[in-house]
Design a protein around this motif. Structure first.
Motif, PDB file in Angstrom:
ATOM      1  N   MET A   1      69.514  52.441  34.012  1.00 57.54           N
ATOM      2  CA  MET A   1      69.947  51.116  34.658  1.00 57.54           C
ATOM      3  C   MET A   1      68.703  51.139  36.049  1.00 57.54           C
ATOM      4  SD  MET A   1      73.283  49.495  36.524  1.00 57.54           S
ATOM      5  CE  MET A   1      74.448  50.480  35.681  1.00 57.54           C
ATOM      6  N   SER A   2      68.223  50.108  36.046  1.00 56.24           N
ATOM      7  CA  SER A   2      67.156  49.953  37.138  1.00 56.24           C
ATOM      8  C   SER A   2      67.611  49.754  38.382  1.00 56.24           C
ATOM      9  CB  SER A   2      66.273  48.594  36.938  1.00 56.24           C
ATOM     10  OG  SER A   2      66.809  47.507  37.036  1.00 56.24           O
ATOM     11  N   MET A   3      66.834  50.290  39.275  1.00 53.64           N
ATOM     12  CA  MET A   3      67.223  49.988  41.094  1.00 53.64           C
ATOM     13  C   MET A   3      67.716  48.658  41.182  1.00 53.64           C
ATOM     14  SD  MET A   3      68.068  51.685  43.504  1.00 53.64           S
ATOM     15  CE  MET A   3      67.204  53.240  43.335  1.00 53.64           C
ATOM     16  N   ARG A   4      67.033  47.711  40.615  1.00 57.87           N
ATOM     17  CA  ARG A   4      67.234  46.221  40.713  1.00 57.87           C
ATOM     18  C   ARG A   4      68.687  45.675  40.561  1.00 57.87           C
ATOM     19  NH1 ARG A   4      63.128  41.602  40.952  1.00 57.87           N
ATOM     20  NH2 ARG A   4      64.423  39.752  41.190  1.00 57.87           N
ATOM     21  N   THR A   5      68.847  46.228  39.060  1.00 61.66           N
ATOM     22  CA  THR A   5      70.224  46.072  38.906  1.00 61.66           C
ATOM     23  C   THR A   5      71.432  46.614  39.397  1.00 61.66           C
ATOM     24  OG1 THR A   5      69.215  45.831  36.521  1.00 61.66           O
ATOM     25  CG2 THR A   5      71.568  45.991  36.791  1.00 61.66           C
ATOM     26  N   GLN A   6      71.247  47.699  39.983  1.00 65.97           N
ATOM     27  CA  GLN A   6      72.213  48.614  40.753  1.00 65.97           C
ATOM     28  C   GLN A   6      72.537  48.019  42.226  1.00 65.97           C
ATOM     29  OE1 GLN A   6      70.932  52.352  41.286  1.00 65.97           O
ATOM     30  NE2 GLN A   6      71.109  52.989  38.827  1.00 65.97           N
ATOM     31  N   ILE A   7      71.207  47.298  42.714  1.00 69.47           N
ATOM     32  CA  ILE A   7      71.252  46.689  44.118  1.00 69.47           C
ATOM     33  C   ILE A   7      71.944  45.452  43.746  1.00 69.47           C
ATOM     34  CG2 ILE A   7      70.143  45.561  45.803  1.00 69.47           C
ATOM     35  CD1 ILE A   7      68.118  47.949  45.801  1.00 69.47           C
ATOM     36  N   SER A   8      71.701  44.457  42.616  1.00 70.64           N
ATOM     37  CA  SER A   8      72.359  43.485  42.508  1.00 70.64           C
ATOM     38  C   SER A   8      73.879  43.555  42.337  1.00 70.64           C
ATOM     39  CB  SER A   8      71.697  42.735  41.107  1.00 70.64           C
ATOM     40  OG  SER A   8      70.313  42.379  41.424  1.00 70.64           O
ATOM     41  N   ALA A   9      74.229  44.363  41.415  1.00 65.95           N
ATOM     42  CA  ALA A   9      75.589  44.731  41.146  1.00 65.95           C
ATOM     43  C   ALA A   9      76.411  45.027  42.423  1.00 65.95           C
ATOM     44  CB  ALA A   9      75.918  45.856  40.322  1.00 65.95           C
ATOM     45  N   MET A  10      75.826  45.797  43.403  1.00 63.90           N
ATOM     46  CA  MET A  10      76.597  46.055  44.599  1.00 63.90           C
ATOM     47  C   MET A  10      76.490  44.935  45.546  1.00 63.90           C
ATOM     48  SD  MET A  10      75.529  48.891  47.268  1.00 63.90           S
ATOM     49  CE  MET A  10      73.660  48.474  47.720  1.00 63.90           C
ATOM     50  N   VAL A  11      75.384  44.174  45.574  1.00 63.36           N
ATOM     51  CA  VAL A  11      75.662  42.781  46.334  1.00 63.36           C
ATOM     52  C   VAL A  11      76.701  41.764  45.881  1.00 63.36           C
ATOM     53  CG1 VAL A  11      74.253  40.808  47.251  1.00 63.36           C
ATOM     54  CG2 VAL A  11      73.207  43.154  47.311  1.00 63.36           C
ATOM     55  N   PHE A  12      76.500  41.836  44.543  1.00 63.57           N
ATOM     56  CA  PHE A  12      77.721  40.861  43.941  1.00 63.57           C
ATOM     57  C   PHE A  12      79.127  41.402  44.274  1.00 63.57           C
ATOM     58  CE2 PHE A  12      80.582  40.324  40.321  1.00 63.57           C
ATOM     59  CZ  PHE A  12      80.616  38.885  40.132  1.00 63.57           C
ATOM     60  N   MET A  13      79.359  42.737  44.149  1.00 67.47           N
ATOM     61  CA  MET A  13      80.700  43.197  44.516  1.00 67.47           C
ATOM     62  C   MET A  13      81.005  42.755  45.948  1.00 67.47           C
ATOM     63  SD  MET A  13      81.165  46.315  42.194  1.00 67.47           S
ATOM     64  CE  MET A  13      79.519  47.332  42.907  1.00 67.47           C
ATOM     65  N   HIS A  59      67.652  34.638  43.902  1.00 61.84           N
ATOM     66  CA  HIS A  59      66.486  35.317  43.146  1.00 61.84           C
ATOM     67  C   HIS A  59      65.119  34.889  43.092  1.00 61.84           C
ATOM     68  CE1 HIS A  59      64.891  37.716  39.616  1.00 61.84           C
ATOM     69  NE2 HIS A  59      64.888  36.487  39.027  1.00 61.84           N
ATOM     70  N   ARG A  60      65.385  33.329  43.076  1.00 55.37           N
ATOM     71  CA  ARG A  60      63.688  32.875  43.077  1.00 55.37           C
ATOM     72  C   ARG A  60      62.863  33.137  44.432  1.00 55.37           C
ATOM     73  NH1 ARG A  60      66.465  27.379  40.926  1.00 55.37           N
ATOM     74  NH2 ARG A  60      67.508  27.603  42.890  1.00 55.37           N
ATOM     75  N   GLY A  61      63.621  33.324  45.573  1.00 60.53           N
ATOM     76  CA  GLY A  61      62.841  33.774  46.907  1.00 60.53           C
ATOM     77  C   GLY A  61      62.597  35.304  46.949  1.00 60.53           C
ATOM     78  N   SER A  62      63.518  35.842  46.387  1.00 61.04           N
ATOM     79  CA  SER A  62      63.219  37.309  46.427  1.00 61.04           C
ATOM     80  C   SER A  62      62.110  37.906  45.502  1.00 61.04           C
ATOM     81  CB  SER A  62      64.257  37.979  45.823  1.00 61.04           C
ATOM     82  OG  SER A  62      64.711  37.762  44.449  1.00 61.04           O
ATOM     83  N   VAL A  63      61.734  37.076  44.381  1.00 62.77           N
ATOM     84  CA  VAL A  63      60.523  37.499  43.673  1.00 62.77           C
ATOM     85  C   VAL A  63      59.321  37.537  44.389  1.00 62.77           C
ATOM     86  CG1 VAL A  63      59.282  36.840  41.515  1.00 62.77           C
ATOM     87  CG2 VAL A  63      61.403  36.881  41.429  1.00 62.77           C
ATOM     88  N   ARG A  64      58.938  36.271  45.187  1.00 67.97           N
ATOM     89  CA  ARG A  64      57.982  36.367  46.065  1.00 67.97           C
ATOM     90  C   ARG A  64      57.943  37.344  47.260  1.00 67.97           C
ATOM     91  NH1 ARG A  64      58.451  30.109  46.916  1.00 67.97           N
ATOM     92  NH2 ARG A  64      60.393  30.895  47.226  1.00 67.97           N
ATOM     93  N   ASP A  65      58.997  37.571  47.603  1.00 68.97           N
ATOM     94  CA  ASP A  65      59.284  38.614  48.734  1.00 68.97           C
ATOM     95  C   ASP A  65      58.817  39.846  48.291  1.00 68.97           C
ATOM     96  OD1 ASP A  65      59.615  36.484  50.525  1.00 68.97           O
ATOM     97  OD2 ASP A  65      61.835  36.699  50.395  1.00 68.97           O
ATOM     98  N   ILE A  66      59.232  40.398  46.977  1.00 68.93           N
ATOM     99  CA  ILE A  66      59.151  41.652  46.713  1.00 68.93           C
ATOM    100  C   ILE A  66      57.335  41.822  46.189  1.00 68.93           C
ATOM    101  CG2 ILE A  66      59.573  43.383  44.902  1.00 68.93           C
ATOM    102  CD1 ILE A  66      62.275  42.027  44.360  1.00 68.93           C
ATOM    103  N   GLY A  67      57.070  40.937  45.801  1.00 68.47           N
ATOM    104  CA  GLY A  67      55.648  41.145  45.560  1.00 68.47           C
ATOM    105  C   GLY A  67      54.817  41.232  46.788  1.00 68.47           C
ATOM    106  N   ALA A  68      54.953  40.458  47.873  1.00 69.49           N
ATOM    107  CA  ALA A  68      54.425  40.515  49.119  1.00 69.49           C
ATOM    108  C   ALA A  68      54.415  41.592  49.928  1.00 69.49           C
ATOM    109  CB  ALA A  68      54.669  38.963  49.938  1.00 69.49           C
ATOM    110  N   GLY A  69      56.080  42.389  49.709  1.00 65.81           N
ATOM    111  CA  GLY A  69      56.262  43.262  50.575  1.00 65.81           C
ATOM    112  C   GLY A  69      55.459  44.679  50.006  1.00 65.81           C
TER     113      GLY A  69
END
Length: 75
Positions: A1-13, A59-69
């Motif tokens: 499981m990717s790190m992004r999926t793990q973080i998404s699951a944690m934030v969801f909960m 999700h739409r906003g985070s895609v741009r932020d991840i690439g810039a970071g």
């Protein structure tokens, strides 16, 4: 499981727990407590249904932020 999926699951909960808690407090501390047996399942369904809408918006906003970071840390 990717790190992004793990973080998404944690934030969801975490968001789900906050929505559930806010809904329970709203039901129990207002005149809705007289109809709690009906209001609780409705509140649970609404909190589950509203969660994917907020995930898509962030999700739409985070895609741009991840690439810039990544670019700013490597140069």
């Amino acid at each position: 499981m990717s790190m992004r999926t793990q973080i998404s699951a944690m934030v969801f909960m975490m968001v789900q727990a906050v929505l559930f808690g806010a809904g329970v407090l709203t039901i129990l501390l207002t005149p809705l407590s007289n109809h709690a047996m009906l209001a609780m399942p409705v509140m649970i369904a609404l909190s589950v249904c509203c969660q994917p809408l907020s995930r898509g918006r962030s999700h739409r906003g985070s895609v741009r932020d991840i690439g810039a970071g990544v670019e700013s840390t490597t140069t």
